[in-house]
Design a protein around this motif. Structure first.
Motif, PDB file in Angstrom:
ATOM      1  N   LYS A  35       0.954  -1.186   0.069  1.00  0.00           N
ATOM      2  CA  LYS A  35      -0.265   0.184  -0.139  1.00  0.00           C
ATOM      3  C   LYS A  35       0.941   1.303   0.083  1.00  0.00           C
ATOM      4  O   LYS A  35       0.265   2.166  -0.105  1.00  0.00           O
ATOM      5  N   ASP A  52       3.364   4.290  -0.656  1.00  0.00           N
ATOM      6  CA  ASP A  52       3.370   5.301  -1.891  1.00  0.00           C
ATOM      7  C   ASP A  52       4.363   4.708  -3.148  1.00  0.00           C
ATOM      8  O   ASP A  52       5.502   4.642  -2.843  1.00  0.00           O
ATOM      9  N   VAL A  76       4.813   5.532  -6.667  1.00  0.00           N
ATOM     10  CA  VAL A  76       5.090   6.319  -7.643  1.00  0.00           C
ATOM     11  C   VAL A  76       6.517   6.261  -7.590  1.00  0.00           C
ATOM     12  O   VAL A  76       7.133   6.026  -8.713  1.00  0.00           O
ATOM     13  N   PHE A 119      -4.086   2.356 -15.673  1.00  0.00           N
ATOM     14  CA  PHE A 119      -4.778   3.266 -14.574  1.00  0.00           C
ATOM     15  C   PHE A 119      -6.017   4.063 -14.948  1.00  0.00           C
ATOM     16  O   PHE A 119      -7.013   3.691 -14.185  1.00  0.00           O
ATOM     17  N   ARG A 162      -9.378   2.851 -13.132  1.00  0.00           N
ATOM     18  CA  ARG A 162     -10.638   3.886 -12.673  1.00  0.00           C
ATOM     19  C   ARG A 162     -12.052   3.521 -13.249  1.00  0.00           C
ATOM     20  O   ARG A 162     -12.668   3.828 -12.467  1.00  0.00           O
ATOM     21  N   GLU A 187     -10.086   0.145  -6.302  1.00  0.00           N
ATOM     22  CA  GLU A 187      -9.301   1.173  -5.734  1.00  0.00           C
ATOM     23  C   GLU A 187      -8.185   1.720  -6.894  1.00  0.00           C
ATOM     24  O   GLU A 187      -7.819   0.828  -7.821  1.00  0.00           O
ATOM     25  N   THR A 188      -7.861   2.870  -7.036  1.00  0.00           N
ATOM     26  CA  THR A 188      -7.075   3.542  -8.007  1.00  0.00           C
ATOM     27  C   THR A 188      -5.745   3.951  -7.347  1.00  0.00           C
ATOM     28  O   THR A 188      -5.804   4.685  -6.581  1.00  0.00           O
ATOM     29  N   SER A 189      -4.672   3.931  -8.136  1.00  0.00           N
ATOM     30  CA  SER A 189      -3.563   4.677  -7.866  1.00  0.00           C
ATOM     31  C   SER A 189      -2.526   4.385  -9.023  1.00  0.00           C
ATOM     32  O   SER A 189      -2.118   3.258  -9.576  1.00  0.00           O
ATOM     33  N   PHE A 190      -2.029   5.462  -9.762  1.00  0.00           N
ATOM     34  CA  PHE A 190      -1.103   5.597 -10.520  1.00  0.00           C
ATOM     35  C   PHE A 190       0.135   4.732 -10.410  1.00  0.00           C
ATOM     36  O   PHE A 190       0.751   3.871 -10.947  1.00  0.00           O
ATOM     37  N   GLY A 191       0.471   4.947  -9.083  1.00  0.00           N
ATOM     38  CA  GLY A 191       1.798   4.316  -8.670  1.00  0.00           C
ATOM     39  C   GLY A 191       1.761   2.697  -8.884  1.00  0.00           C
ATOM     40  O   GLY A 191       2.694   2.053  -9.306  1.00  0.00           O
ATOM     41  N   ARG A 192       0.533   2.174  -8.235  1.00  0.00           N
ATOM     42  CA  ARG A 192       0.486   0.650  -8.335  1.00  0.00           C
ATOM     43  C   ARG A 192       0.312   0.153  -9.794  1.00  0.00           C
ATOM     44  O   ARG A 192       0.796  -0.892 -10.157  1.00  0.00           O
ATOM     45  N   CYS A 193      -0.421   1.228 -10.719  1.00  0.00           N
ATOM     46  CA  CYS A 193      -0.300   0.508 -12.024  1.00  0.00           C
ATOM     47  C   CYS A 193       1.051   0.675 -12.704  1.00  0.00           C
ATOM     48  O   CYS A 193       1.353   0.000 -13.537  1.00  0.00           O
TER      49      CYS A 193
END
Length: 198
Positions: free
Chosen positions: A27, A29, A31, A96, A100, A105-111
């Motif tokens: 989880k 950060d 990015v 990403f 969405r 749940e969305t997060s650019f970092g995870r993508c």
């Protein structure tokens, strides 16, 4: 932290399902971590290519090799590096936007991390740049693309926590986007090659 992620890399080659679950749990950060990891991974093919074409030279068949002067090879390798980085970032952004639309749940970092994990076989295939024989490189890249697509296909539903029915739609559209981008990537490589080589 590093060891943990390093372990994922080998896990993907042995037990992809379990690995995606544990990557998905992270989880923090991501990015910066994703960008740092991408910066390193994208350098592998670029550096291999640079060393290969200057020391050994490139060849179509493997019979005669054409060495390229360092002055020309460096801008080529740099352009190649930028191309790989942009390709990965575009894939991450597309993933990403799909997440969405369909995911919980969305997060650019995870993508970004997801895409760079998925593309790892392709970065590793870049090592063939040390022996720049065109047919060999194509063969290795094809195998890597196949493996990356497999990782993507099984990874998407798990990673995005998408209901079963929709996983297929999302995987398919992301794979289609990836293949389109690969074509663009190949054209880009040819352009870089002809501009610098001419």
């Amino acid at each position: 932290m590093y060891h943990h992620h390093h372990h994922h890399f080998w896990g993907l080659f042995s037990v992809p399902h379990a690995e995606w679950e544990s990557i998905s749990e992270e989880k923090e950060d991501l990015v910066l971590f994703g960008l740092a990891r991408l910066a390193v991974l994208a350098a592998i093919p670029a550096i291999a290519f640079l060393i290969g074409i200057t020391l050994i030279g490139w060849s179509l068949s493997g019979s005669e090799f054409h060495q390229i002067p360092v002055a020309k090879a460096v801008p080529m390798a740099l352009a190649f590096y930028v191309l790989i980085t942009v390709f990965t970032l575009m894939m991450a952004y597309f993933t990403f936007s799909m997440e969405r639309a369909f995911g919980t749940e969305t997060s650019f970092g995870r993508c970004l991390v997801f895409v760079s994990y998925t593309a790892t076989p392709m970065y590793m295939a870049g090592l063939v740049g040390f022996v720049p024989i065109v047919w060999l490189a194509m063969l290795v890249l094809m195998a890597a693309v196949g493996y990356s697509l497999y990782l993507l296909y099984i990874g998407i539903p798990i990673y995005m926590k998408i209901p079963d029915g929709k996983g297929y739609v999302v995987s398919t559209s992301i794979i289609s986007a990836g293949l389109c981008l690969l074509v663009v990537f190949n054209v880009g490589t040819v352009i870089i090659w002809s501009v610098v080589y001419a």
